[in-house]
Design a protein around this motif. Structure first.
Motif, PDB file in Angstrom:
ATOM      1  N   GLY A  76       0.842  -1.194   0.000  1.00 41.70           N
ATOM      2  CA  GLY A  76       0.000   0.000   0.000  1.00 41.70           C
ATOM      3  C   GLY A  76       0.873   1.237   0.000  1.00 41.70           C
ATOM      4  N   TRP A  77       0.477   2.261   0.788  1.00 38.56           N
ATOM      5  CA  TRP A  77       1.266   3.476   0.851  1.00 38.56           C
ATOM      6  C   TRP A  77       1.102   4.171   2.188  1.00 38.56           C
ATOM      7  CZ3 TRP A  77      -2.957   3.210  -2.572  1.00 38.56           C
ATOM      8  CH2 TRP A  77      -4.066   4.003  -2.251  1.00 38.56           C
ATOM      9  N   LYS A  78       2.014   5.106   2.436  1.00 37.49           N
ATOM     10  CA  LYS A  78       1.965   5.951   3.623  1.00 37.49           C
ATOM     11  C   LYS A  78       1.621   7.355   3.175  1.00 37.49           C
ATOM     12  CE  LYS A  78       4.677   7.687   7.510  1.00 37.49           C
ATOM     13  NZ  LYS A  78       5.994   7.759   8.134  1.00 37.49           N
ATOM     14  N   TYR A  79       0.670   7.982   3.869  1.00 36.87           N
ATOM     15  CA  TYR A  79       0.350   9.378   3.603  1.00 36.87           C
ATOM     16  C   TYR A  79       1.390  10.255   4.288  1.00 36.87           C
ATOM     17  CZ  TYR A  79      -4.368   8.228   1.924  1.00 36.87           C
ATOM     18  OH  TYR A  79      -5.433   7.750   1.214  1.00 36.87           O
ATOM     19  N   GLU A  80       2.173  10.974   3.518  1.00 35.10           N
ATOM     20  CA  GLU A  80       3.178  11.881   4.070  1.00 35.10           C
ATOM     21  C   GLU A  80       2.610  13.285   4.255  1.00 35.10           C
ATOM     22  OE1 GLU A  80       6.010  10.986   5.205  1.00 35.10           O
ATOM     23  OE2 GLU A  80       6.377   9.038   4.284  1.00 35.10           O
ATOM     24  N   ARG A  81       1.814  13.736   3.283  1.00 38.83           N
ATOM     25  CA  ARG A  81       1.238  15.079   3.356  1.00 38.83           C
ATOM     26  C   ARG A  81      -0.091  15.112   2.610  1.00 38.83           C
ATOM     27  NH1 ARG A  81       3.426  20.739   0.839  1.00 38.83           N
ATOM     28  NH2 ARG A  81       1.851  22.028   1.839  1.00 38.83           N
ATOM     29  N   ALA A  82      -1.047  15.799   3.219  1.00 34.50           N
ATOM     30  CA  ALA A  82      -2.339  16.058   2.565  1.00 34.50           C
ATOM     31  C   ALA A  82      -2.415  17.556   2.296  1.00 34.50           C
ATOM     32  CB  ALA A  82      -3.485  15.605   3.459  1.00 34.50           C
ATOM     33  N   TYR A  83      -2.829  17.929   1.121  1.00 36.63           N
ATOM     34  CA  TYR A  83      -2.857  19.344   0.752  1.00 36.63           C
ATOM     35  C   TYR A  83      -4.184  20.004   1.104  1.00 36.63           C
ATOM     36  CZ  TYR A  83       1.577  18.570  -1.520  1.00 36.63           C
ATOM     37  OH  TYR A  83       2.902  18.265  -1.744  1.00 36.63           O
ATOM     38  N   GLU A  84      -5.235  19.212   1.258  1.00 37.61           N
ATOM     39  CA  GLU A  84      -6.530  19.776   1.635  1.00 37.61           C
ATOM     40  C   GLU A  84      -6.726  19.626   3.140  1.00 37.61           C
ATOM     41  OE1 GLU A  84      -9.807  18.472  -0.761  1.00 37.61           O
ATOM     42  OE2 GLU A  84      -8.547  18.364  -2.555  1.00 37.61           O
ATOM     43  N   GLU A  85      -7.238  20.677   3.761  1.00 35.32           N
ATOM     44  CA  GLU A  85      -7.397  20.706   5.215  1.00 35.32           C
ATOM     45  C   GLU A  85      -8.223  19.529   5.732  1.00 35.32           C
ATOM     46  OE1 GLU A  85      -6.105  22.025   8.628  1.00 35.32           O
ATOM     47  OE2 GLU A  85      -5.581  23.070   6.780  1.00 35.32           O
ATOM     48  N   THR A  86      -9.249  19.145   5.011  1.00 42.78           N
ATOM     49  CA  THR A  86     -10.127  18.056   5.466  1.00 42.78           C
ATOM     50  C   THR A  86      -9.458  16.685   5.422  1.00 42.78           C
ATOM     51  OG1 THR A  86     -11.050  17.765   3.253  1.00 42.78           O
ATOM     52  CG2 THR A  86     -12.231  19.268   4.745  1.00 42.78           C
ATOM     53  N   GLN A  87      -8.302  16.598   4.757  1.00 39.15           N
ATOM     54  CA  GLN A  87      -7.599  15.327   4.611  1.00 39.15           C
ATOM     55  C   GLN A  87      -6.362  15.215   5.511  1.00 39.15           C
ATOM     56  OE1 GLN A  87      -9.018  12.894   2.607  1.00 39.15           O
ATOM     57  NE2 GLN A  87     -10.637  14.433   2.571  1.00 39.15           N
ATOM     58  N   LYS A  88      -6.082  16.230   6.300  1.00 36.04           N
ATOM     59  CA  LYS A  88      -4.876  16.277   7.134  1.00 36.04           C
ATOM     60  C   LYS A  88      -4.806  15.111   8.132  1.00 36.04           C
ATOM     61  CE  LYS A  88      -2.794  20.195   5.936  1.00 36.04           C
ATOM     62  NZ  LYS A  88      -1.456  20.189   5.359  1.00 36.04           N
ATOM     63  N   TYR A  89      -5.951  14.570   8.538  1.00 36.89           N
ATOM     64  CA  TYR A  89      -5.962  13.467   9.510  1.00 36.89           C
ATOM     65  C   TYR A  89      -5.231  12.232   8.982  1.00 36.89           C
ATOM     66  CZ  TYR A  89      -9.588  10.921   6.935  1.00 36.89           C
ATOM     67  OH  TYR A  89     -10.287  10.222   5.987  1.00 36.89           O
ATOM     68  N   LYS A  90      -5.034  12.131   7.679  1.00 40.43           N
ATOM     69  CA  LYS A  90      -4.373  10.966   7.076  1.00 40.43           C
ATOM     70  C   LYS A  90      -2.851  11.024   7.180  1.00 40.43           C
ATOM     71  CE  LYS A  90      -7.943  10.431   3.541  1.00 40.43           C
ATOM     72  NZ  LYS A  90      -8.187  10.559   2.100  1.00 40.43           N
ATOM     73  N   GLU A  91      -2.297  12.190   7.438  1.00 42.47           N
ATOM     74  CA  GLU A  91      -0.843  12.345   7.455  1.00 42.47           C
ATOM     75  C   GLU A  91      -0.205  11.410   8.477  1.00 42.47           C
ATOM     76  OE1 GLU A  91      -0.445  16.905   5.816  1.00 42.47           O
ATOM     77  OE2 GLU A  91      -0.165  16.570   7.970  1.00 42.47           O
ATOM     78  N   GLY A  92       0.831  10.684   8.034  1.00 39.34           N
ATOM     79  CA  GLY A  92       1.524   9.738   8.895  1.00 39.34           C
ATOM     80  C   GLY A  92       0.842   8.389   9.025  1.00 39.34           C
ATOM     81  N   LYS A  93      -0.299   8.205   8.367  1.00 36.14           N
ATOM     82  CA  LYS A  93      -1.054   6.952   8.445  1.00 36.14           C
ATOM     83  C   LYS A  93      -0.740   6.080   7.224  1.00 36.14           C
ATOM     84  CE  LYS A  93      -3.762   8.647  11.887  1.00 36.14           C
ATOM     85  NZ  LYS A  93      -3.297   9.999  11.964  1.00 36.14           N
TER      86      LYS A  93
END
Length: 106
Positions: A76-93
């Protein structure tokens, strides 16, 4: 009485290397490249690849593919950065694709 074997976890489908704990599942309703995927707060025994920007269903993210540390299959993949504010909870997951992982100790 049945004895507890240990924590419920997920392993690599290819080599059975333990990659995540069931207790770290955040959501089971994500989409991976090849179908359903789970969002995890942590993953183990993985190798994180190089970061790249990727346009996903929920917008632009910086992600890094994750590989099994034993057999090197992409899980799969790791979320390093989300550019939209509503998606920030994914960072580091971590996203692990359901087709790439198997249940252990269930």
């Amino acid at each position: 009485m049945a004895e507890m074997v240990g924590p419920r976890l997920y392993s690599c489908c290819n080599c059975r290397n333990h990659v995540a704990l069931h207790d770290d599942v955040i959501s089971k309703s994500f989409q991976g490249r090849n179908g359903r995927a789970f969002l995890f707060s942590h993953a183990m025994n993985i190798v994180v690849g190089p970061k790249e920007d990727r346009q996903l269903m929920t917008g632009l993210h910086t992600v890094a593919d994750v590989f099994c540390s034993d057999c090197r299959v992409v899980l799969g993949w790791k979320y390093e950065r989300a550019y939209e504010e509503t998606q920030k909870y994914k960072e580091g997951k971590f996203i692990l694709e359901k087709s790439k992982i198997a249940k252990e100790n269930w």
